[in-house]
Design an enzyme around this catalytic site. Sequence first.
Site, PDB file in Angstrom:
ATOM      1  N   ARG A 291      -0.892   0.022  -5.408  1.00 12.18           N
ATOM      2  CA  ARG A 291      -1.358   0.680  -4.195  1.00 12.18           C
ATOM      3  C   ARG A 291      -2.607  -0.027  -3.685  1.00 12.18           C
ATOM      4  O   ARG A 291      -3.501  -0.382  -4.457  1.00 12.18           O
ATOM      5  CB  ARG A 291      -1.675   2.169  -4.452  1.00 12.18           C
ATOM      6  N   GLN A 320      -0.867   2.393   5.614  1.00  3.17           N
ATOM      7  CA  GLN A 320       0.391   1.704   5.907  1.00  3.17           C
ATOM      8  C   GLN A 320       1.111   2.410   7.047  1.00  3.17           C
ATOM      9  O   GLN A 320       1.195   3.643   7.020  1.00  3.17           O
ATOM     10  CB  GLN A 320       1.290   1.663   4.665  1.00  3.17           C
TER      11      GLN A 320
END
Length: 385
Positions: A291, A320
Amino acid sequence: MAMKRAAASAIRAFAASSEISGSSLLTRDLHASAGSKKIVGVFYKANKYAALNPNFLGCAENALGIRDWLESQGHQYVVTDDKEGPDCELEKHIPDLHVLITTPFHPAYVTAERIKKAKNLQLLLTAGIGSDHIDLKAAAAAGLTVAEVTGSNTVSVAEDELMRILILVRNFLPGYHQVIKGEWDVASIAYKAYDLEGKTVGTIGAGRIGKLLLQRLKPFNCNLLYHDRLKMDPDMENQVGAKFEEDLDAMLPKCDILVMNMPLTEKTKGMFDKERIAKMKRGVLIVNNARGALMDTQAVVDACSSGHVAGYSGDVWYPQPAPKDHPWRYMPNQAMTPHISGTTIDGQIRYAAGTKDMLDRYFKGEDFPAQNYIVKEGEIASQYR
């Protein structure tokens, strides 16, 4: 036709491997209410690519391949890629949806505020692995169930990590860019291109993906280290050929290459800041498919710019999709991509099958495979605590 048969076979095999017996009533009457459900899926749009492969299931257009099945049972299935802001399409459906399906590749951020608005919400499903886009504490407090398709794309991610290691070690990207530009300068590539053999590679996290990566690295004759909250049993350590490092900070300066394979939690967010990166060996290569928020964004930029980090590659960003001005797009010594490692066609077939299997169990009042639960009956899975 052969591809369709292979896909069908993979779906049956994955669903069969997930079967367990027993059922239970979960909080918010997860399995108690009958009748039509409103299911909302949030996926990335594929546009012209959606029709190019019948097994491209993870996009908004193909929507995991479950629309006909859901609608034949009287359920409503709403699919969108529009997930951000107060006027987005997802926000319109929050008040009356029962199930929300999203993916790590195009995550719908499920905040405490959204959970509060979702009065009918019972189930949050991640088509893939990694549910950190959900406020798990808020979900647990609200009595929601959160589950993901554990194991669905571990092979996909581990293979991608190995590819990125080799890309960085061999200084591949500058050579590729030379070809495109019509250039030819071997020296500018070779001066920092190395063999992987003999290098020390450390994985921070040795769960399903970390173990697979170590297994795939073993034939390269590397010195393999791992840091994890749990030590492997001796047989598994021998199988992967890795040595346990209990102290993370002591492991960092030993490694030529570091791979992030840990979940994003409140404890690990921003864990790799300026101070911790400084403890790494100068010239270290970092691969992060875990991540983006594990890293301090600016600290990574500064370390790549100074050469302390000689190469950084990954497919995860925060947020994102990454905005156009995200500094990782423009920093030197990077080999970044959009979030693609876990959404190969093979991975999509597996996580589509796993999502369908859990929905089927939800409708029938059956428990999910135990390893799929991230939040169940107010309890958050240990890896996210």
